[in-house]
Design an enzyme around this catalytic site. Structure first.
Site, PDB file in Angstrom:
ATOM      1  N   SER A   1     151.421  71.931  84.552  1.00 22.03           N
ATOM      2  CA  SER A   1     150.930  72.782  83.475  1.00 22.03           C
ATOM      3  C   SER A   1     151.019  72.023  82.163  1.00 22.03           C
ATOM      4  O   SER A   1     151.897  71.167  81.983  1.00 22.03           O
ATOM      5  CB  SER A   1     151.769  74.063  83.386  1.00 22.03           C
ATOM      6  OG  SER A   1     151.504  74.759  82.186  1.00 22.03           O
TER       7      SER A   1
ATOM      8  N   TYR B   1     159.697  77.804  81.947  1.00 18.67           N
ATOM      9  CA  TYR B   1     158.537  77.364  82.740  1.00 18.67           C
ATOM     10  C   TYR B   1     158.210  75.901  82.436  1.00 18.67           C
ATOM     11  O   TYR B   1     157.928  75.114  83.354  1.00 18.67           O
ATOM     12  CB  TYR B   1     157.340  78.256  82.429  1.00 18.67           C
ATOM     13  CG  TYR B   1     156.128  77.973  83.281  1.00 18.67           C
ATOM     14  CD1 TYR B   1     156.113  78.289  84.634  1.00 18.67           C
ATOM     15  CD2 TYR B   1     154.984  77.387  82.730  1.00 18.67           C
ATOM     16  CE1 TYR B   1     154.998  78.033  85.428  1.00 18.67           C
ATOM     17  CE2 TYR B   1     153.870  77.128  83.512  1.00 18.67           C
ATOM     18  CZ  TYR B   1     153.880  77.446  84.857  1.00 18.67           C
ATOM     19  OH  TYR B   1     152.773  77.179  85.631  1.00 18.67           O
TER      20      TYR B   1
END
Length: 246
Positions: free
Chosen positions: A144, A157
């Site tokens: 990501s 995250y």
């Protein structure tokens, strides 16, 4: 079904929805036998129906990737049936929570690390010898942009995806003199359930569909790929090279 991946075996985690679902379909359409892993049985069955309707083949594996011994058994089962693995797509993951890093509950932190990092490592450990047994092993690990932007409230995250990228880079260096090619992928903002959870006020119609994003990732599974240890950016449709190792 004949295609560019005819005879190949592909393992896709998080295959019951989103990018993993569509990438599994596209791999099958190219002739690969897809081993589809996810917790959601209904999503796996829908995937199987679509693959079979198109003339492809799949093996469904309902598995919670928090089950580490289950991951090990999966590797053993692939070895017994095929003796190799040609493609790994490590796509499964969770968002965790968005919030100040000092406010995250320990149990949430630990479970997010378990599902996004530890289970990815366990899958890698399980399939590494199987991928090395392939004449053109390919590993694709979903990352990501959060791993690099490190925005406020995204610390948990972001940390998991940064850890995944570090493992991929080391794995690629370890296997540089083999036929195995290992890369990370930043899919960018995509119309998925995870994105909707993270950005509830966002208009999903402004985002690329998972099928379109998967189509950009598909070339990383092909035998002619030469890149390894790199980050593929879907929006830019190119590899972003890391600094060379010391």
């Amino acid at each position: 079904m004949a295609g560019r991946l005819n005879g190949a075996v592909a393992l896709v985690t998080g295959a019951s929805r989103g990018i993993g679902y569509h990438l599994a379909k596209q791999l099958a359409a190219e002739g690969a036998h897809v081993v589809a892993v996810a917790r959601t049985v209904g999503g796996l069955e829908e995937l199987d129906d679509e693959i079979r309707a198109a003339g492809g083949a799949a093996t469904l594996v309902p598995l919670d990737l928090a089950d580490m011994t289950g991951i090990d058994r999966l590797g053993g089962a692939i070895h017994e049936r095929w003796g190799k693995l040609d493609i790994l797509v490590a796509n499964a993951g969770v968002l965790g929570v968005l919030g100040p890093i000092g406010h995250i509950e320990a149990k949430v932190f630990e479970r997010t690390m378990l599902l996004n990092v530890t289970s990815t490592w366990r899958v890698i450990r399980t399939v590494d010898p199987l991928l090395r047994a392939s004449p053109a092993g390919r590993a694709i690990v979903l990352s990501s942009g959060a791993a690099h932007s490190c925005k406020a409230f995204w610390g948990l995250y972001a940390a998991t995806k940064a850890a995944d990228e570090a493992m991929v880079r080391s794995w690629a260096n370890e296997t540089a003199n083999t036929a195995l090619r290992v890369n990370s992928v930043n899919p960018g903002a995509t119309r998925t359930a995870m994105r909707a959870l993270a950005m509830p006020g966002e208009d999903p119609d402004t985002l690329p569909k998972p099928a379109d994003v998967a189509a950009r990732i598909l070339p990383l599974a092909m035998p002619e790929l030469t890149e390894t240890g790199q980050l593929f950016d879907v929006r830019q449709n190119r590899f972003l090279r890391y600094h060379a190792p010391d």
